[in-house]
Design an enzyme around this catalytic site. Structure first.
Site, mmCIF file in Angstrom:
data_model
loop_
_atom_site.group_PDB
_atom_site.id
_atom_site.type_symbol
_atom_site.label_atom_id
_atom_site.label_comp_id
_atom_site.label_asym_id
_atom_site.label_seq_id
_atom_site.Cartn_x
_atom_site.Cartn_y
_atom_site.Cartn_z
ATOM 1 N N ARG A 54 0.817 -1.210 0.000
ATOM 2 C CA ARG A 54 0.000 0.000 0.000
ATOM 3 C C ARG A 54 0.850 1.258 0.000
ATOM 4 N NH1 ARG A 54 -1.782 2.848 4.230
ATOM 5 N NH2 ARG A 54 -1.357 1.182 5.719
ATOM 6 N N TYR A 107 -14.348 20.927 -12.087
ATOM 7 C CA TYR A 107 -14.894 19.600 -12.324
ATOM 8 C C TYR A 107 -15.981 19.290 -11.293
ATOM 9 C CZ TYR A 107 -13.932 14.403 -12.068
ATOM 10 O OH TYR A 107 -13.973 13.044 -12.029
ATOM 11 N N ASP A 180 -5.863 21.803 -10.877
ATOM 12 C CA ASP A 180 -6.187 20.627 -11.678
ATOM 13 C C ASP A 180 -5.648 20.901 -13.079
ATOM 14 O OD1 ASP A 180 -7.355 18.691 -13.317
ATOM 15 O OD2 ASP A 180 -9.198 18.617 -12.146
ATOM 16 N N LYS A 205 -6.858 10.098 -17.805
ATOM 17 C CA LYS A 205 -7.168 10.683 -19.099
ATOM 18 C C LYS A 205 -5.952 10.653 -20.023
ATOM 19 C CE LYS A 205 -11.159 13.090 -17.280
ATOM 20 N NZ LYS A 205 -11.222 12.466 -15.936
#
Length: 389
Positions: A54, A107, A180, A205
């Site tokens: 992790r 967003y 962002d 993306k």
């Protein structure tokens, strides 16, 4: 190194992996130590070495090193999605009672995070006009303001905030700037070079580029913010899957070749749409008629394939006729993959500082890697079906 060379080589160390060109995928949870002394030494600093799956594997560290190099960052933290990256970045610099200034064109899930989880835990998010001047923004700072969050351009309505000027204003008030940068990518917008402290990407993306992985990144300008981001990600248990990280690293190698095609197709499609009688407005920063085109020229070195158009007023049935018959555009909420997409969006209900005004529906378009003539012909047939030709 020039950009293309950097994209091809950043984060790769074949000599550390038996000469493998790509860093292998480490599927790991438990990590074994040779001795108690080695275990004790590793426990002192969770930010270095391999301790537990992790906390990162060589697959994660190679990808993070590549992104950090591309962004000119002190360090990068990978996580399981773009929204997770946004949440980690904000939570890393806030606490109960904090005040965060958020651009009104962000967003949608960012707004839901601000109005939901953050509000419930005592963080007050205030929305501002993304086109605010530094003087107007300065009036909103309080003693509790700890972060400024911008998205330039906004991924629905494509306003471009004056990031360098707003960042300078924020820094004068001791405020961390978070951006962002998914639209600009590390290739077309140097976020940290323009005053941003934490650069966030939905790597799902353009970085991944093939619509087959969920991934996010946060890149920090200095060690203190980097440690805060990584500590927050560890505390929340947010970690990216090793296969997704591998796909992100793979996508980086062709990012510099894919983006110019997305840019060329997007601009050609936007220019063609601007000439169609059924299209009222085109929102593309690289077009000279965009209100912040000069700002785009100043700050960006290119454009991706994402833009929007406002159609003339039509019924929902006509809009469905346009969309449902398209052959080369999928109807989907993401973008940045090789495929073209369309998505009807309504910013009316996701704005609070500046009202969205439009007579017709807004259609967000992602121009993929298909032949531009096919994309134009397909859209022309769609406009005709909707009675907009």
């Amino acid at each position: 190194m020039k950009r293309a060379t950097r994209l091809a080589h950043a984060g790769r160390q074949p000599s550390a992996h038996y000469g493998m060109v790509n860093t292998p995928v480490y599927h790991a949870s438990t990590v074994l130590f040779d001795s108690l002394a080695a275990f004790d030494a590793a426990s002192v600093d969770p930010f270095s070495g391999v301790h537990y799956g992790r906390l990162g594997t060589p697959t994660h560290f190679a990808f993070e090193a590549a992104i950090a190099e591309l962004e000119g960052a002190h360090g990068t933290v990978s996580t399981c999605s773009g929204l997770a990256a946004i949440a980690i970045a904000i939570l890393a610099v806030t606490q109960a009672g904090a005040h965060v200034l958020v651009a009104d064109n962000v967003y949608g899930p960012t707004r839901k995070l601000c109005d939901g989880l953050l509000a419930r835990h005592g963080v007050r998010c205030e929305y501002f006009d993304p086109l605010s001047t530094p003087a107007a923004l300065a009036e909103r700072f309080t003693e509790q303001t700890c972060a400024l969050f911008v998205e330039a351009p906004g991924s629905l309505t494509f306003e471009i905030a004056d990031v360098p000027a707003l960042a300078e204003c924020a820094h004068q008030h001791g405020v961390t700037v978070i951006a962002d940068n998914t639209w600009g990518t590390p290739v077309y917008f140097d976020a940290l070079g323009h005053g941003v402290d934490l650069s966030v990407h939905a790597a799902t993306k353009y970085i991944v580029g093939h619509s087959d992985a969920m991934l996010g990144t946060v890149s920090a300008v200095d060690e203190a913010r980097y440690r805060a981001v990584r500590e927050t990600a560890i505390a929340l248990g947010y970690c990216a899957g090793p296969d997704d990280v591998y796909l992100g690293a793979r996508g980086l190698r062709t990012l510099g070749q894919r983006l110019p095609v997305h840019e060329a197709n997007g601009l050609a499609l936007a220019n063609w749409l601007a000439e169609q009688p059924g299209v009222a407005r085109v929102f593309h920063p690289a077009r000279a008629d965009h209100p912040q085109h000069d700002r785009w020229l100043r700050d960006f070195s290119g454009a991706c394939g994402l833009f929007a158009i406002e159609l003339a007023p039509i019924s929902r049935e006509c809009l469905a006729a346009l969309i449902d018959g398209l052959s080369f555009y999928g109807l989907g909420a993401s973008w940045g993959g090789y495929e073209s997409l369309v998505l009807p969006v309504d910013p009316t209900h996701s704005r609070s500082a500046v009202a969205w005004q439009a007579d017709g529906p807004l259609l967000r378009i992602h121009a993929g890697l298909e032949d531009i003539d096919d994309l134009i012909d397909d859209m022309a047939a769609g406009l005709a079906r909707a009675g907009l030709a």
